[in-house]
Design an enzyme around this catalytic site. Structure first.
Site, PDB file in Angstrom:
ATOM      1  N   SER A   1      24.910  39.465  39.055  1.00 20.58           N
ATOM      2  CA  SER A   1      23.574  40.012  38.842  1.00 20.58           C
ATOM      3  C   SER A   1      23.064  39.661  37.448  1.00 20.58           C
ATOM      4  O   SER A   1      23.852  39.537  36.495  1.00 20.58           O
ATOM      5  CB  SER A   1      23.604  41.535  38.999  1.00 20.58           C
ATOM      6  OG  SER A   1      22.418  42.123  38.533  1.00 20.58           O
TER       7      SER A   1
ATOM      8  N   TYR B   1      26.356  49.804  37.246  1.00 24.02           N
ATOM      9  CA  TYR B   1      26.179  48.690  38.185  1.00 24.02           C
ATOM     10  C   TYR B   1      26.427  47.365  37.484  1.00 24.02           C
ATOM     11  O   TYR B   1      27.167  46.504  37.987  1.00 24.02           O
ATOM     12  CB  TYR B   1      24.772  48.732  38.766  1.00 24.02           C
ATOM     13  CG  TYR B   1      24.413  47.517  39.577  1.00 24.02           C
ATOM     14  CD1 TYR B   1      24.956  47.313  40.843  1.00 24.02           C
ATOM     15  CD2 TYR B   1      23.539  46.548  39.082  1.00 24.02           C
ATOM     16  CE1 TYR B   1      24.639  46.194  41.592  1.00 24.02           C
ATOM     17  CE2 TYR B   1      23.208  45.432  39.821  1.00 24.02           C
ATOM     18  CZ  TYR B   1      23.759  45.261  41.075  1.00 24.02           C
ATOM     19  OH  TYR B   1      23.438  44.142  41.806  1.00 24.02           O
TER      20      TYR B   1
END
Length: 322
Positions: free
Chosen positions: A123, A148
Site C-alpha cells: 500500500s 494498517y
C-alpha cells in the site's frame, strides 16, 4: 496458467480474477466474505465477473493448506487483507489476524506446495510521514501513521525473508488510491456519490487541503497482470524480489476530485469541512518509473473519464447499493 487470487470478491480482486479468466487462465478465487462492508456488493462482483470464488479465510491455515495441496497453483496473487486506514484505529486486532497471520499462511503454503511466484498487495500508506514527493520505492518506509500501514510494511519484510530463505519470487505492489466501478463503499467516491445524490453533506477532511494519486481500477489490473506475467528481476542482493509503486503519477487536489464528482452527478455538494483524521496523510504521489521501465506499465485513464465511468456505474442497475 493456474492462478490463485485471494480477496477475489474484493474491489481489485474481482476485476483481476475476471480479467485473468477472460484471457484463458485457470483462476480460483478465495474470500472470507466478511461484513466489513455490505456483502451484497461482494456477491454482485462475483456474479458480474463470472469467477469461481470459494469461502475461505486466509487466516485459517488448515483450509489454506488443503486448497494448495488440492489445486497445485503456478502463481498466487494475495489481495486478501483487512482494508481501511481509519478502521484500524478502532479495530486493530482484525488487522493482525488477516494481514499478518493470514499472510504468513499464504507464504507457508507457497513454500510447502511449490509456488514459484507470489504477487501481493502492499500500500502507498507505507510511506507514512515521508514528505519527499513523488514517493519512490527507495524512500524510507519506517514511519507508519496507522496500524494498517504497519501491517503492509510487515508484509514486505516477511516476503523478503521467504524470498531469501526459500527462493520464491516475490513482487509487492504499493497501490495508490484505487477508484472506479464496483469500488468499496467506505472509500471517498462511494461516500461522496451517496451523500451528494441525497443532498446530504460530505465530510471533507483537513478542510479540503489533501492530495491523492487517484488510480483507475483498469490501470491497476493491467499493471498487476503485467507483474504476474513478468519474471521478477533480481535485486541488488541477487534475490528475485521487487516492490513497486502502482499509481497514476498525476496527483489531484481533493477539492478538484469533489468538483469532478459534482460535475458527473450534476449536483453541487454540501461540504462539511473537518480536521485531519488520525492515520491519514496529507498527500500521496507515486513515482511509477520503476514499474514502467520493468514491465511497461502506463496508466491511461485520466480522472475526468474515470469519475464519469464510476458515476455511470453508480447510477446503474448493476450497483446493488444504489
Amino acid at each position: 496458467m493456474k492462478i490463485l487470487v485471494t480477496g477475489a470478491a474484493g474491489f481489485i480482486g474481482s476485476k483481476l480474477a475476471g480479467t485473468l479468466s477472460a484471457r484463458g487462465d485457470e483462476v480460483i478465487g478465495i474470500d472470507n466474505f466478511n461484513d466489513y462492508y455490505d456483502v451484497r456488493l461482494k456477491h454482485a462482483r462475483v456474479k458480474e465477473f463470472g469467477i469461481d470464488v470459494r469461502c475461505i479465510d486466509i487466516s485459517d491455515k488448515t483450509a489454506v493448506d488443503a486448497l494448495f495441496a488440492e489445486e497445485h497453483f503456478d502463481k498466487v496473487v494475495n489481495l486478501a487483507a483487512q482494508a481501511g486506514v481509519r478502521y484500524s484505529i478502532t479495530n486493530p486486532y482484525s488487522y493482525l489476524q488477516s494481514n499478518l497471520v493470514g499472510f504468513l499462511n499464504i507464504l507457508e503454503a507457497c513454500r510447502n506446495y511449490g509456488v514459484k511466484h507470489l504477487v501481493y498487495a502492499s500500500s502507498s500508506s507505507v510511506y507514512g510521514l515521508n514528505t519527499s514527493v513523488p514517493y519512490r520505492e527507495a524512500d524510507k518506509t519506517d514511519s507508519p501513521v496507522s496500524l494498517y500501514a504497519a501491517t503492509k510494511k510487515s508484509n514486505e519484510l516477511m516476503a523478503h525473508a521467504y524470498c531469501k530463505l526459500y527462493g520464491i519470487a516475490m513482487t509487492g505492489l504499493r497501490f495508490f488510491t484505487v477508484y472506479g466501478p464496483w469500488g468499496r463503499p467506505d472509500m471517498s467516491p462511494m461516500l461522496f456519490a451517496n451523500a451528494i445524490s441525497k443532498g446530504e453533506p460530505i465530510k471533507v477532511f483537513n478542510n479540503g487541503d489533501m492530495i491523492r494519486d487517484f488510480t483507475y481500477i483498469d490501470d491497476i489490473v493491467e499493471g498487476t497482470i503485467g507483474c504476474i506475467d513478468h519474471e521478477q528481476k533480481s535485486d541488488a542482493n541477487g534475490l528475485p524480489f521487487g516492490v513497486y509503486n502502482i499509481g497514476c503519477s498525476n496527483p489531484v487536489k481533493l477539492m478538484d476530485f469533489i468538483g469532478e464528482m459534482e460535475s458527473a452527478l450534476g449536483i453541487p455538494a454540501v461540504k462539511n469541512f473537518l480536521p485531519m483524521q488520525p492515520g491519514d496523510v496529507y498527500q500521496t504521489n507515486a513515482d511509477t518509473s520503476k514499474l514502467e521501465a520493468e514491465i511497461g506499465y502506463k496508466p491511461h485513464v485520466r480522472l475526468h473519464e474515470g469519475v464519469a465511468r464510476f458515476v455511470e456505474w453508480y447510477k446503474s442497475e448493476k450497483n446493488p447499493l444504489r
